[in-house]
Design an enzyme around this catalytic site. Structure first.
Site, mmCIF file in Angstrom:
data_model
loop_
_atom_site.group_PDB
_atom_site.id
_atom_site.type_symbol
_atom_site.label_atom_id
_atom_site.label_comp_id
_atom_site.label_asym_id
_atom_site.label_seq_id
_atom_site.Cartn_x
_atom_site.Cartn_y
_atom_site.Cartn_z
ATOM 1 N N LYS A 243 0.855 -1.191 0.000
ATOM 2 C CA LYS A 243 0.000 0.000 0.000
ATOM 3 C C LYS A 243 0.892 1.243 0.000
ATOM 4 O O LYS A 243 1.837 1.347 0.792
ATOM 5 C CB LYS A 243 -0.880 -0.037 1.260
ATOM 6 C CG LYS A 243 -2.206 0.644 1.114
ATOM 7 C CD LYS A 243 -3.093 0.286 2.293
ATOM 8 C CE LYS A 243 -4.351 1.091 2.281
ATOM 9 N NZ LYS A 243 -5.121 0.909 3.515
HETATM 10 C C1 E4P Z 1 -8.354 1.946 3.511
HETATM 11 O O1 E4P Z 1 -7.696 1.013 3.138
HETATM 12 C C2 E4P Z 1 -8.203 2.605 4.815
HETATM 13 O O2 E4P Z 1 -7.451 1.760 5.660
HETATM 14 C C3 E4P Z 1 -9.496 2.870 5.507
HETATM 15 O O3 E4P Z 1 -10.607 2.490 4.742
HETATM 16 C C4 E4P Z 1 -9.583 4.222 6.122
HETATM 17 O O4 E4P Z 1 -10.816 4.356 6.764
HETATM 18 P P1 E4P Z 1 -11.144 5.545 7.802
HETATM 19 O O5 E4P Z 1 -11.371 6.798 7.034
HETATM 20 O O6 E4P Z 1 -12.394 5.085 8.502
HETATM 21 O O7 E4P Z 1 -9.955 5.626 8.720
#
Ligand code: E4P
Length: 218
Positions: free
Chosen positions: A84
């Site tokens: 990522k």
């Molecule tokens: C995506 O991969 C992120 O880890 C995640 O969806 C972020 O979500 P949040 O905005 O609830 O922290």
């Protein structure tokens, strides 16, 4: 549509995996920190809990050379890992390099179709378009997802559009409506997808009628 659970909690991953519908797991530095164990240990336990699933694990450096070192290290841990990468300039350069080396990537912190275009052209495997964080600002987070799905389909990019920052089941419904390829969500939201009050009422009526008639199977 692929379903990913967004967590660093191995117990949540195991519970979702047991349903047989889980395609992968997304983590981020916040979720890993919350899980309270080592990064590699957590990611490897998740890989083992979801055989064949795509498991996203994020780099934390912000300069190209260090990001590349981290990405190479993380990708070496397990073949299921998808690296990522945040959508910053060195991140897009990194995604291009990793794509050339056959390493899969998930470009994160994407909020606009212009950003998504950069990720798609760099060869991202997944483009993580955040919805909830935009809705929190009283804007329509799903609008960019729809634009990105159209962009990917119009130009034939290989990237899959991943709806992230999902806060409630309606986001999942909307992700389906715009044709997103993947939704990732907290475990509690995935559990909510089972729920409908008429299912509970209907099941109770079936079982009450069955039991009142004194029926048995076999
Ligand atoms: C995506 O991969 C992120 O880890 C995640 O969806 C972020 O979500 P949040 O905005 O609830 O922290």
């Amino acid at each position: 549509m692929k379903l990913f659970v967004d967590t660093g909690d191995i117990e949540e991953v195991r519970r979702a995996a047991a349903w047989g519908i889980l395609d992968g797991v997304t983590t981020n530095p916040t979720l890993i920190a919350k899980a309270g164990k080592g990064f590699k240990e957590t990611v490897l336990a998740i890989c083992e809990a979801v055989p064949g699933g795509d498991i996203s694990a994020e780099v934390v450096a912000t300069d190209y050379d260090t990001m590349l070192k981290e990405a190479t290290e993380i990708a070496s841990w397990h073949p299921q890992i998808v690296v990522k990468v945040p959508l910053i300039e060195p991140g897009i350069r990194l995604v291009s390099t990793l794509a050339d080396r056959g390493i899969r990537t998930n470009v994160t912190l994407v909020f606009s179709v212009g950003q998504a275009l950069m990720a798609a052209k760099a060869g991202a495997t997944y483009i993580s378009n955040f919805v909830g964080r935009v809705d929190d600002l009283a804007d329509d987070g799903m609008a960019a997802v729809g634009d990105t799905v159209d962009m990917v389909n119009t130009y034939g990019f290989a990237s899959e559009v991943l709806v992230a920052s999902v806060r409630h089941p309606l986001h999942v419904t909307q992700a389906i409506q715009v044709g997103a390829h993947v939704s990732t969500m907290p475990f509690k939201i995935m559990e909510m997808l089972f729920k409908h009050p008429l299912t509970d009422i209907g099941l109770k009526r079936f079982l009450d009628d069955w039991n009142a008639a004194g029926l048995k199977i076999g």
